[in-house]
Design a protein around this motif. Structure first.
Motif, PDB file in Angstrom:
ATOM      1  N   GLY A  90      42.191 -56.743 -28.298  1.00  0.00           N
ATOM      2  CA  GLY A  90      43.407 -56.929 -27.804  1.00  0.00           C
ATOM      3  C   GLY A  90      44.330 -57.796 -28.807  1.00  0.00           C
ATOM      4  N   ASP A  91      45.278 -57.974 -28.504  1.00  0.00           N
ATOM      5  CA  ASP A  91      46.463 -58.690 -29.402  1.00  0.00           C
ATOM      6  C   ASP A  91      46.341 -60.080 -29.362  1.00  0.00           C
ATOM      7  N   PRO A  92      45.635 -60.615 -30.779  1.00  0.00           N
ATOM      8  CA  PRO A  92      45.578 -62.370 -30.773  1.00  0.00           C
ATOM      9  C   PRO A  92      46.877 -62.865 -30.290  1.00  0.00           C
ATOM     10  N   ALA A  93      47.998 -62.594 -30.217  1.00  0.00           N
ATOM     11  CA  ALA A  93      49.091 -63.293 -29.856  1.00  0.00           C
ATOM     12  C   ALA A  93      49.227 -63.476 -28.401  1.00  0.00           C
ATOM     13  N   LEU A  94      48.514 -62.473 -27.827  1.00  0.00           N
ATOM     14  CA  LEU A  94      48.518 -62.575 -26.359  1.00  0.00           C
ATOM     15  C   LEU A  94      47.178 -63.048 -25.915  1.00  0.00           C
ATOM     16  N   MET A  95      46.518 -63.849 -26.658  1.00  0.00           N
ATOM     17  CA  MET A  95      45.240 -64.382 -26.158  1.00  0.00           C
ATOM     18  C   MET A  95      45.449 -65.668 -25.239  1.00  0.00           C
ATOM     19  N   ARG A  96      44.652 -65.622 -24.197  1.00  0.00           N
ATOM     20  CA  ARG A  96      44.735 -66.890 -23.288  1.00  0.00           C
ATOM     21  C   ARG A  96      43.384 -67.625 -23.500  1.00  0.00           C
ATOM     22  N   GLY A  97      43.460 -68.837 -23.089  1.00  0.00           N
ATOM     23  CA  GLY A  97      42.168 -69.543 -23.252  1.00  0.00           C
ATOM     24  C   GLY A  97      41.103 -69.262 -21.990  1.00  0.00           C
ATOM     25  N   ARG A  98      39.985 -69.983 -21.851  1.00  0.00           N
ATOM     26  CA  ARG A  98      38.852 -69.648 -21.042  1.00  0.00           C
ATOM     27  C   ARG A  98      38.503 -71.166 -20.599  1.00  0.00           C
ATOM     28  N   LYS A  99      38.340 -71.186 -19.338  1.00  0.00           N
ATOM     29  CA  LYS A  99      37.756 -72.663 -18.788  1.00  0.00           C
ATOM     30  C   LYS A  99      36.136 -72.240 -19.090  1.00  0.00           C
ATOM     31  N   LEU A 100      35.504 -73.513 -19.488  1.00  0.00           N
ATOM     32  CA  LEU A 100      34.199 -73.318 -19.662  1.00  0.00           C
ATOM     33  C   LEU A 100      33.513 -73.454 -18.286  1.00  0.00           C
ATOM     34  N   VAL A 101      32.542 -72.696 -17.870  1.00  0.00           N
ATOM     35  CA  VAL A 101      31.798 -72.690 -16.795  1.00  0.00           C
ATOM     36  C   VAL A 101      30.281 -72.799 -17.054  1.00  0.00           C
ATOM     37  N   VAL A 102      29.806 -74.057 -16.891  1.00  0.00           N
ATOM     38  CA  VAL A 102      28.524 -74.274 -17.412  1.00  0.00           C
ATOM     39  C   VAL A 102      27.583 -74.209 -16.384  1.00  0.00           C
ATOM     40  N   GLN A 103      26.353 -73.527 -16.463  1.00  0.00           N
ATOM     41  CA  GLN A 103      25.470 -73.816 -15.486  1.00  0.00           C
ATOM     42  C   GLN A 103      24.138 -74.553 -16.143  1.00  0.00           C
ATOM     43  N   LEU A 104      23.801 -75.622 -15.648  1.00  0.00           N
ATOM     44  CA  LEU A 104      22.912 -76.490 -16.308  1.00  0.00           C
ATOM     45  C   LEU A 104      21.523 -76.516 -15.105  1.00  0.00           C
ATOM     46  N   VAL A 105      20.620 -75.968 -15.843  1.00  0.00           N
ATOM     47  CA  VAL A 105      19.405 -75.811 -14.895  1.00  0.00           C
ATOM     48  C   VAL A 105      18.027 -75.973 -15.321  1.00  0.00           C
ATOM     49  N   GLU A 106      17.151 -76.232 -14.669  1.00  0.00           N
ATOM     50  CA  GLU A 106      15.968 -76.199 -15.056  1.00  0.00           C
ATOM     51  C   GLU A 106      15.313 -74.930 -14.806  1.00  0.00           C
ATOM     52  N   THR A 107      14.235 -74.361 -15.683  1.00  0.00           N
ATOM     53  CA  THR A 107      14.094 -72.936 -15.506  1.00  0.00           C
ATOM     54  C   THR A 107      13.052 -72.966 -14.230  1.00  0.00           C
ATOM     55  N   PHE A 108      12.285 -73.867 -13.716  1.00  0.00           N
ATOM     56  CA  PHE A 108      11.826 -73.964 -12.566  1.00  0.00           C
ATOM     57  C   PHE A 108      12.158 -75.043 -11.585  1.00  0.00           C
ATOM     58  N   GLY A 109      12.559 -74.606 -10.330  1.00  0.00           N
ATOM     59  CA  GLY A 109      12.769 -75.721  -9.492  1.00  0.00           C
ATOM     60  C   GLY A 109      11.578 -76.197  -8.829  1.00  0.00           C
ATOM     61  N   ASP A 110      11.927 -76.791  -7.669  1.00  0.00           N
ATOM     62  CA  ASP A 110      10.792 -77.655  -6.848  1.00  0.00           C
ATOM     63  C   ASP A 110       9.628 -76.513  -6.386  1.00  0.00           C
ATOM     64  N   LYS A 111       8.652 -77.046  -6.416  1.00  0.00           N
ATOM     65  CA  LYS A 111       7.360 -76.086  -6.086  1.00  0.00           C
ATOM     66  C   LYS A 111       7.301 -74.984  -7.065  1.00  0.00           C
ATOM     67  N   LEU A 112       7.473 -75.309  -8.260  1.00  0.00           N
ATOM     68  CA  LEU A 112       7.570 -74.061  -9.148  1.00  0.00           C
ATOM     69  C   LEU A 112       8.183 -72.699  -8.892  1.00  0.00           C
ATOM     70  N   VAL A 113       9.342 -72.803  -8.340  1.00  0.00           N
ATOM     71  CA  VAL A 113      10.083 -71.823  -7.717  1.00  0.00           C
ATOM     72  C   VAL A 113      11.001 -71.266  -8.853  1.00  0.00           C
ATOM     73  N   PRO A 114      10.802 -70.245  -9.553  1.00  0.00           N
ATOM     74  CA  PRO A 114      11.673 -69.749 -10.723  1.00  0.00           C
ATOM     75  C   PRO A 114      13.174 -69.864 -10.352  1.00  0.00           C
ATOM     76  N   THR A 115      14.097 -70.423 -11.410  1.00  0.00           N
ATOM     77  CA  THR A 115      15.679 -70.545 -11.053  1.00  0.00           C
ATOM     78  C   THR A 115      16.102 -69.066 -11.487  1.00  0.00           C
ATOM     79  N   PHE A 116      15.227 -68.309 -12.530  1.00  0.00           N
ATOM     80  CA  PHE A 116      15.906 -67.117 -12.926  1.00  0.00           C
ATOM     81  C   PHE A 116      15.230 -65.834 -12.109  1.00  0.00           C
ATOM     82  N   VAL A 117      15.910 -65.078 -11.662  1.00  0.00           N
ATOM     83  CA  VAL A 117      15.350 -64.241 -10.787  1.00  0.00           C
ATOM     84  C   VAL A 117      16.007 -62.751 -11.286  1.00  0.00           C
ATOM     85  N   GLU A 118      15.362 -61.368 -10.939  1.00  0.00           N
ATOM     86  CA  GLU A 118      15.816 -60.441 -11.184  1.00  0.00           C
ATOM     87  C   GLU A 118      17.062 -60.098 -10.305  1.00  0.00           C
TER      88      GLU A 118
END
Lengths: 548, 102
Positions: free
Chosen positions: A400-428
């Motif tokens: 796209g045209d750089p002159a028409l570029m707009r910004g992006r809000k940062l949306v950050v997920q901050l997680v531990e790979t395992f939650g309580d009781k070794l339940v995985p945060t990442f899933v298929e």
């Protein structure tokens, strides 16, 4: 032609019927059931105020004690399903249909009732979305709200926990609805008029003060070294990298750890005044050390937090307080601030899939998401630049045209790979999809969609999804920070190393962070008691957090 | 209770000469690690006692990464696990190796 005034006449009739149980506008707590049975009609849309903090509990008890033969099939349109009574009304048949946002403590029971078909579910909304619908197609016929005090004319002081009240009253009172407020006390003169009396039809002097949940208190004593490591990476790899000044934090331990590292680790990095100065945030006690050491310039709040009143009162340069000195929070305004005026949302979730979709809904718990989908989304209506927003926009723009570029809000997920009781945060595959299939939801309850997420931070590193150029890169970037979960162990190691070489994935060592430095000694406060000390004794933690 | 043992060959011995060290705590969600310099310089053995069965593959992956990263030749490592998450295990192993190098 009377059809133009039918709703108004119905309102007048309801109020007339309610007067039999009131002295002027004032109703004794013992007459709540009679009042509600006089005013409500079967099939009414009812907003029973309750969100993640403040509850109109006296009115909730009253509603659940109504005769289902008289009052039935109500359509509840409310932010929170928090008290047992909020679900009891569905068991007795008083209520039938539900539109809501959040159900924290009732998450398990509401899942069972949804599966059991006892609730006809409209949708799980964000707060702003539900508020919006109050003004379009879910306007309440009757609103049951909570305040701290009222005078006999109905002028209402909502106190620091303003939250949903102004929005609910606005929609109901100006569209032929009836507004009933419970208050802790009737006074001659309220400290501050938060809601003018001509919008309040009845005032119930409650038998006990309304319930407020301390939802934003995180005990530093419970923080782990892993959370500290993740917080260090976020500060150095995201806050400093993008120069994030205006932001919103979620309520988990991860972001609380960040708050406690600002005056120590952040100070060491020379970041004071350069990051985290302006906030849309509840008055988190863990932010006290950063406020006291001059990091924070301004905070607007969604609601309040138990025990923070005196502290807030003594810091009017930081918080939005009225002439009376107490906090004026407002959920709708603060959500809007989080959506449009913040450059970053950072929060946690229970599940993330291979593309980066996330949800807090699991097969046994339907907790809802509150405001996260609004704050955690890139608002396409934004038109003001900032350095952080423009930098993220440049990273994400592929064509796209750089002159028409707009910004992006940062949306950050901050997680531990395992939650309580070794339940995985990442899933298929998200449990939310299975829930949607089982109960026939047209729309799966996804909290934050993948296309809004810009970064995922775990103890293994930071994945910058803005820099991924196709679906395969994105999947490997996510696998590459998913640790020892099955998703993480299923990574293509060569591909992940290639992404790391490009800076798409950054490990602690790439950021100059030694994992062994992630030590509790880095926390500006190591206990609730430390927070009380930082506040000069102004913070008064709830009893359950006092262990000294 | 499950007992797992992993044996690895390392490219070099762990530097330093501390004969043994203990790190971590016995607590739920945590673990205690005993490290002893008692094996040949190119050998490392990790023995795990864990209350949670079925995580053998995860333990194997965590230990293999640790060996590749720290090259802990000469160490016998005994882990008394209280249901710690893999990230905690990994961090404690690295802390333990650091103590032995001191």
């Amino acid at each position: 032609m009377s059809e133009w005034r039918g709703d108004r006449q119905a309102r007048d009739a309801r109020i007339e019927a309610g007067r039999a149980h009131a002295q002027g506008k004032v109703v004794p707590a013992g007459s709540v059931v009679d009042l509600l049975e006089a005013i409500l009609r079967p099939g009414d849309r009812v907003c029973l105020e309750g969100d993640n903090q403040k509850q109109a509990d006296c009115l909730a008890r009253g509603l659940s004690a109504c005769d289902p033969g008289k009052i039935h099939d109500l359509h509840m349109v409310q932010s929170g399903i928090v008290l047992p009574e909020h679900l009891d009304v569905f068991e007795t048949g008083i209520a039938k249909r539900l539109d809501y946002s959040y159900s924290g403590p009732q998450g398990g029971r509401i899942a069972k009732m949804l599966y059991g078909g006892q609730i006809e579910l409209g949708a799980v909304h964000t707060y702003l979305e539900l508020f919006a619908r109050y003004f379009v197609d879910l306007t309440p016929n009757v609103a049951l709200i909570a305040g701290v005090s009222a005078d006999r004319d109905g002028n209402l002081y909502t106190g620091p926990n303003t939250e949903d009240t102004p929005t609910v009253v606005e929609a109901t009172a100006f569209k032929n609805g009836v507004v009933i407020a419970q208050v802790n006390e009737i006074v001659d003169r309220v400290p501050r008029v938060d809601i003018p009396g001509d919008r309040i039809d009845f005032v119930v002097e409650a038998d006990t003060p309304f319930y407020v949940e301390p939802l934003f208190t995180r005990d530093p004593a419970a923080m782990t070294e892993t959370q500290i490591l993740i917080a260090m990476m976020a500060i150095k790899g995201i806050y400093a990298e993008y120069g994030i000044k205006r932001l919103n934090h979620g309520i988990g331990f991860g972001t609380a750890a960040i708050e406690l590292l600002l005056p120590t680790y952040g100070e060491k990095l020379g970041l004071r005044g350069k990051i985290a100065t302006h906030w849309a945030l509840n008055p988190h006690p863990t932010l006290i050390p950063a406020i006291e050491s001059g990091w924070v310039k301004q905070i607007h709040c969604f609601g309040s937090e138990v025990g923070m009143d005196r502290y807030i009162r003594e810091r009017p340069d930081i918080f939005f307080t009225g002439a009376d000195g107490s906090l004026r929070s407002n959920r709708a305004f603060c959500q809007t601030a989080g959506l449009y005026a913040c450059d970053m949302f950072i929060g946690a979730t229970l599940q993330i899939d291979l593309m980066g979709h996330s949800s807090t809904i699991t097969q046994s718990r339907v907790a809802g998401f509150g405001g996260a989908p609004n704050m955690g989304s890139d608002p396409h209506g934004r038109r003001h630049p900032s350095d952080a927003w423009m930098k993220a926009g440049r990273e994400g723009q592929i064509v796209g045209d750089p002159a028409l570029m707009r910004g992006r809000k940062l949306v950050v997920q901050l997680v531990e790979t395992f939650g309580d009781k070794l339940v995985p945060t990442f899933v298929e595959k998200l449990d939310a999809l299975e829930l949607a299939r089982k109960i026939g939801l047209e729309l799966a309850p996804v909290m934050i969609y993948a296309d809004d997420v810009t970064h995922i931070v775990t103890e293994e590193g930071i994945a910058n999804l803005l820099l991924c150029r196709d679906a395969d890169e994105r999947e490997q970037a996510i696998r590459g920070v998913a640790g020892y979960t099955e998703v993480g162990r299923g990574r293509d190691r060569a591909k992940v190393e290639e992404l790391r070489a490009r800076g798409v994935i950054r490990r602690p060592e790439d950021l100059g962070i030694e994992p062994l430095d992630a030590d509790r000694a880095l926390l500006a406060a190591k206990s609730i008691k430390d927070l009380v000390h930082w506040s000069g004794g102004l913070y008064e933690p709830p009893a359950r957090f006092r262990n000294w | 209770m499950e007992t797992l043992t992993f044996r690895h060959t390392t490219k070099k011995p762990l530097s330093g000469s501390v004969p043994s060290a203990i790190t971590g705590v016995v607590a739920s969600g945590n673990l205690e690690i005993l490290l002893e310099r008692v094996l040949p310089p190119d050998a490392c053995e990790v023995a795990v006692e864990t209350p949670i069965a079925g995580y053998g593959d995860v333990w194997a992956a965590v230990v293999a990464d640790f060996v590749a990263r720290a090259q802990p030749g000469g160490l016998r490592i005994s882990i008394n696990d209280g249901g710690a998450r893999p990230d905690t295990v990994s961090l404690r192993l690295l802390q333990g190796a650091r103590l032995m190098e001191a």
